[in-house]
Design a protein around this motif. Structure first.
Motif, PDB file in Angstrom:
ATOM      1  N   PRO A  41      39.114  41.489  28.859  1.00  0.00           N
ATOM      2  CA  PRO A  41      39.456  40.018  29.430  1.00  0.00           C
ATOM      3  C   PRO A  41      37.902  39.555  29.752  1.00  0.00           C
ATOM      4  O   PRO A  41      37.723  38.263  29.403  1.00  0.00           O
ATOM      5  N   MET A  42      36.770  40.262  30.439  1.00  0.00           N
ATOM      6  CA  MET A  42      35.867  39.493  30.859  1.00  0.00           C
ATOM      7  C   MET A  42      34.966  39.144  29.737  1.00  0.00           C
ATOM      8  O   MET A  42      34.104  38.169  29.498  1.00  0.00           O
ATOM      9  N   GLU A  43      34.970  40.048  28.689  1.00  0.00           N
ATOM     10  CA  GLU A  43      34.110  39.623  27.510  1.00  0.00           C
ATOM     11  C   GLU A  43      34.798  38.448  26.689  1.00  0.00           C
ATOM     12  O   GLU A  43      33.958  37.426  26.093  1.00  0.00           O
ATOM     13  N   GLN A  44      36.093  38.156  26.596  1.00  0.00           N
ATOM     14  CA  GLN A  44      36.626  37.105  25.998  1.00  0.00           C
ATOM     15  C   GLN A  44      36.400  35.844  26.775  1.00  0.00           C
ATOM     16  O   GLN A  44      36.024  34.820  26.219  1.00  0.00           O
ATOM     17  N   TRP A  70      28.348  45.480  34.444  1.00  0.00           N
ATOM     18  CA  TRP A  70      28.466  46.853  35.218  1.00  0.00           C
ATOM     19  C   TRP A  70      29.275  46.723  36.336  1.00  0.00           C
ATOM     20  O   TRP A  70      29.600  47.736  36.914  1.00  0.00           O
ATOM     21  N   CYS A  71      29.586  45.460  36.880  1.00  0.00           N
ATOM     22  CA  CYS A  71      30.128  45.254  38.222  1.00  0.00           C
ATOM     23  C   CYS A  71      31.753  45.443  37.935  1.00  0.00           C
ATOM     24  O   CYS A  71      32.565  44.919  37.402  1.00  0.00           O
ATOM     25  N   GLN A  72      32.165  46.482  38.673  1.00  0.00           N
ATOM     26  CA  GLN A  72      33.665  47.085  38.744  1.00  0.00           C
ATOM     27  C   GLN A  72      34.319  45.872  39.307  1.00  0.00           C
ATOM     28  O   GLN A  72      35.515  45.824  38.884  1.00  0.00           O
ATOM     29  N   ALA A  73      33.946  45.604  40.281  1.00  0.00           N
ATOM     30  CA  ALA A  73      34.891  44.283  41.074  1.00  0.00           C
ATOM     31  C   ALA A  73      35.019  43.006  40.166  1.00  0.00           C
ATOM     32  O   ALA A  73      36.190  42.602  40.183  1.00  0.00           O
ATOM     33  N   CYS A  74      33.976  42.735  39.315  1.00  0.00           N
ATOM     34  CA  CYS A  74      34.166  41.613  38.219  1.00  0.00           C
ATOM     35  C   CYS A  74      35.089  42.068  37.178  1.00  0.00           C
ATOM     36  O   CYS A  74      36.016  41.383  36.880  1.00  0.00           O
ATOM     37  N   ARG A  75      35.147  43.274  36.816  1.00  0.00           N
ATOM     38  CA  ARG A  75      36.173  43.980  35.674  1.00  0.00           C
ATOM     39  C   ARG A  75      37.492  43.881  36.236  1.00  0.00           C
ATOM     40  O   ARG A  75      38.424  43.349  35.420  1.00  0.00           O
ATOM     41  N   GLU A  76      37.602  44.129  37.589  1.00  0.00           N
ATOM     42  CA  GLU A  76      39.160  44.358  37.986  1.00  0.00           C
ATOM     43  C   GLU A  76      39.728  42.879  38.167  1.00  0.00           C
ATOM     44  O   GLU A  76      40.727  42.456  37.942  1.00  0.00           O
ATOM     45  N   ILE A 116      28.209  39.675  44.069  1.00  0.00           N
ATOM     46  CA  ILE A 116      29.212  39.322  42.900  1.00  0.00           C
ATOM     47  C   ILE A 116      30.601  40.385  43.068  1.00  0.00           C
ATOM     48  O   ILE A 116      30.427  41.386  43.707  1.00  0.00           O
ATOM     49  N   PRO A 117      31.399  39.775  42.585  1.00  0.00           N
ATOM     50  CA  PRO A 117      31.644  38.368  41.862  1.00  0.00           C
ATOM     51  C   PRO A 117      31.533  37.349  42.914  1.00  0.00           C
ATOM     52  O   PRO A 117      32.138  37.595  44.034  1.00  0.00           O
ATOM     53  N   GLN A 118      31.001  36.209  42.480  1.00  0.00           N
ATOM     54  CA  GLN A 118      30.949  35.134  43.473  1.00  0.00           C
ATOM     55  C   GLN A 118      31.235  33.826  42.528  1.00  0.00           C
ATOM     56  O   GLN A 118      31.152  33.597  41.334  1.00  0.00           O
ATOM     57  N   SER A 132      33.079  31.604  46.930  1.00  0.00           N
ATOM     58  CA  SER A 132      33.836  32.794  47.532  1.00  0.00           C
ATOM     59  C   SER A 132      33.132  34.247  46.907  1.00  0.00           C
ATOM     60  O   SER A 132      32.517  34.131  45.887  1.00  0.00           O
ATOM     61  N   ILE A 133      32.935  35.048  47.676  1.00  0.00           N
ATOM     62  CA  ILE A 133      32.283  36.248  47.317  1.00  0.00           C
ATOM     63  C   ILE A 133      33.312  37.285  47.407  1.00  0.00           C
ATOM     64  O   ILE A 133      33.853  37.647  48.364  1.00  0.00           O
ATOM     65  N   GLY A 134      33.163  38.276  46.266  1.00  0.00           N
ATOM     66  CA  GLY A 134      34.291  39.423  46.197  1.00  0.00           C
ATOM     67  C   GLY A 134      35.440  38.922  45.484  1.00  0.00           C
ATOM     68  O   GLY A 134      35.638  37.925  44.949  1.00  0.00           O
ATOM     69  N   VAL A 135      36.279  40.097  45.301  1.00  0.00           N
ATOM     70  CA  VAL A 135      37.514  39.866  44.308  1.00  0.00           C
ATOM     71  C   VAL A 135      38.285  39.217  44.847  1.00  0.00           C
ATOM     72  O   VAL A 135      38.786  38.974  46.119  1.00  0.00           O
TER      73      VAL A 135
END
Length: 181
Positions: A41-44, A70-76, A116-118, A132-135
């Motif tokens: 989803p992030m790549e899309q 590389w950010c797991q929270a961003c991927r989540e 990140i994510p911000q 907003s900072i965080g998931v």
């Protein structure tokens, strides 16, 4: 000493069976990996994302996510972001900015990205509405998107605050968080 028998060659039936098994395994692997479009989803989102300057000047509200691969929270958070982007297309610009890409260093500095994510939230006129900072959950992302689209106050969610501009800081004779003078 006796000679070993010559190896038996595969018959037409056996060759066909092996081919069918190989095809079935390849098809199963394709389905398990997400089909022909195996991007995350992030790549899309990153691939479809507008340039931030275009998004901030096209008359639509904008949500910019600063992220890293590389950010797991961003991927989540990415599936919720993709869902938001799909459900608000043509009403809200969802923009991804990779903090590891030197191309965006000026934006990372301008918006003081310290985690990140911000998410940086902007009204249709390009003016900042919050940060907003965080998931964020999919429901929170939808609430943020609705507020931006409808021009209503940004929801009072934990960790979301308004943003101040450098001009506001200068008018109060205070120094910013990055000054050490």
């Amino acid at each position: 000493m006796s000679a070993s028998p010559p190896p038996a060659s595969l018959g037409a039936f056996q060759k066909g069976l092996l081919l069918a098994v190989a095809f079935a395994l390849a098809l199963a692997l394709l389905v398990l990996r997400g089909g022909l479009q195996s991007e995350s989803p992030m790549e899309q989102l990153a691939r479809r994302s507008l340039d931030p300057d275009v998004a901030l000047s096209n008359g639509q509200p904008t949500l910019i996510e600063f992220y890293a691969d590389w950010c797991q929270a961003c991927r989540e958070m990415a599936p919720g972001m993709l869902s938001l982007e799909k459900s608000t297309r043509d009403r809200l610009d969802v923009v991804l900015v990779n903090v590891d890409n030197p191309r965006w260093l000026d934006l990372v500095d301008r918006y003081e990205v310290n985690g990140i994510p911000q998410l940086n939230l902007f009204a249709a006129d390009g003016q900042p509405r919050g940060r907003s900072i965080g998931v964020r959950s999919p429901q929170e992302l939808l609430a943020l998107g609705d507020a931006l689209i409808n021009g209503t106050p940004v929801p009072a969610l934990q960790g979301i605050g308004s943003t101040s501009t450098l001009e506001d800081l200068a008018s109060t004779n205070r120094t910013g968080p990055r000054s050490h003078g």
